[in-house]
Design an enzyme around this catalytic site. Structure first.
Site: not given
Length: 356
Positions: A221, A245, A143
């Site tokens: 994952d 997030d 980010y």
């Protein structure tokens, strides 16, 4: 002699003032029981600040919160300010405040109360007893990494972490685990990303300073799958900004209601404690908002900012007792309610339990 703390209070917009008032009510009840003194200092942020001062984050707010021991925050935003330029919107004020405070660690607990197991979309046997904490790095990663940019043909972002950034978030996670069940699962994508390999290596190095804590590693994952398959295996999850997030939002839905979930954003000194939900302007002023997430945020403030473990336990136990007795706000009324309460009523009930 009572212990004294300066608490910055930012009520914000929408239901913010209502839910923060109930958290303060509970804090005041606990203060009497635990011989604590709170001095509240109220500051403006978001839409309320825009209306009063013309900017979403006044300098007086930045300077004020830095002089306090912790910040209790409600929620900001609403359609009234949606048409303003992005730099003038309420949300920009909150991002600016977090940056000014240097809050680099986001703590998001996911707790499933026995009385509300049917509120989740998952089977009760999967989620009953879940009590986990996601520790998300908040100021680095993809980010914020440079270089970044775009043109008409392509766009790019860069995932970057330094050893120091990883060390400080890992230390937060291990410190949190020491107060819980002493288990940390570090989540990365080290099989394909060099930055994740550095993350894994650095977290493993920090773990040597915490021999009592069990450290495991998991690819992101698989972690996303395991949160739904068997969430009770987790105690503390630590991970980077983008993975955190996503995973913290996934974990938040295990409980079945966003109105129950608190959070903390920690820095080197002053932390920001807030519910994860928004300002809900559609129900503002109706007395039906659920204040439990904000009350739980006040408990996190006591536990992680002020080291008042007994007072934090009082609040957590009071919330459980209220739910055990069947007290529910409107959003939870279909899940075992013996009495549907207003915002103020549920706050008073929890305050009463916390005072005993």
């Amino acid at each position: 002699m009572s212990r004294k703390y300066e608490i910055a209070v930012i009520k914000g917009d929408g239901i913010g003032p209502e839910i923060v008032d109930e958290a303060i009510k509970v804090l005041d009840a606990v203060a009497v029981a635990e011989d604590i003194s709170f001095n509240y200092k109220e500051y403006l942020l978001g839409g309320a600040a825009i209306d009063e001062t013309g900017v979403p984050l006044p300098e007086s707010t930045i300077n004020g919160v830095k002089s306090c021991d912790a910040v209790l925050f409600g929620a900001i935003g609403g359609p009234k300010w949606d048409e303003l330029p992005r730099e003038k919107r309420p949300e920009t004020g909150l991002l600016g405040l977090r940056k000014a405070m240097g809050t680099y660690a986001n703590l998001r607990p996911a707790v499933v109360y026995d009385e509300l197991v049917n509120a989740s979309s998952l089977k009760p046997e999967i989620i009953q007893g879940v009590d986990l904490m996601v520790v998300r790095e908040l100021t680095g990663g993809i980010y914020f990494g440079e270089p970044r940019g775009s043109d008409s043909n392509k766009a790019f972002n860069t995932m970057v972490y330094s050893v120091d950034e990883i060390k400080r978030i890992a230390k937060v996670a291990f410190d949190v685990a020491m107060r819980r069940n002493k288990k940390v699962c570090s989540v990365d994508k080290a099989n394909v990303l060099e930055v994740s390999q550095l993350w894994r290596d650095t977290v493993s190095e920090v773990a040597k300073d915490y021999p009592e804590v069990e450290l495991t590693h998991m690819y992101v994952d698989n972690a996303a799958m395991q949160l739904l398959r068997y969430p009770k295996q987790f105690d503390v999850i630590v991970t980077g900004n983008i993975f955190g997030d996503i995973l913290s939002d996934e974990a938040s839905m295990l409980s079945g209601s966003i109105g129950l979930l608190p959070s903390a954003s920690l820095g080197d000194r002053v932390g920001l404690y807030e519910p994860i939900h928004g300002s809900a302007p559609d129900i503002a002023g109706q007395g039906i908002a659920n204040p439990i997430a904000t009350i739980s945020s006040a408990s996190m403030m006591l536990r992680y900012a002020l080291n008042e473990q007994g007072a934090a336990d009082r609040i957590d136990d009071a919330i459980k007792k209220a739910l055990e007795k069947g007290y529910r706000t409107q959003d939870l009324s279909e899940f075992g309610a013996s009495e549907v309460c207003s915002t103020s009523e549920i706050g008073s009930i929890i305050a009463d339990f916390a005072s005993k």
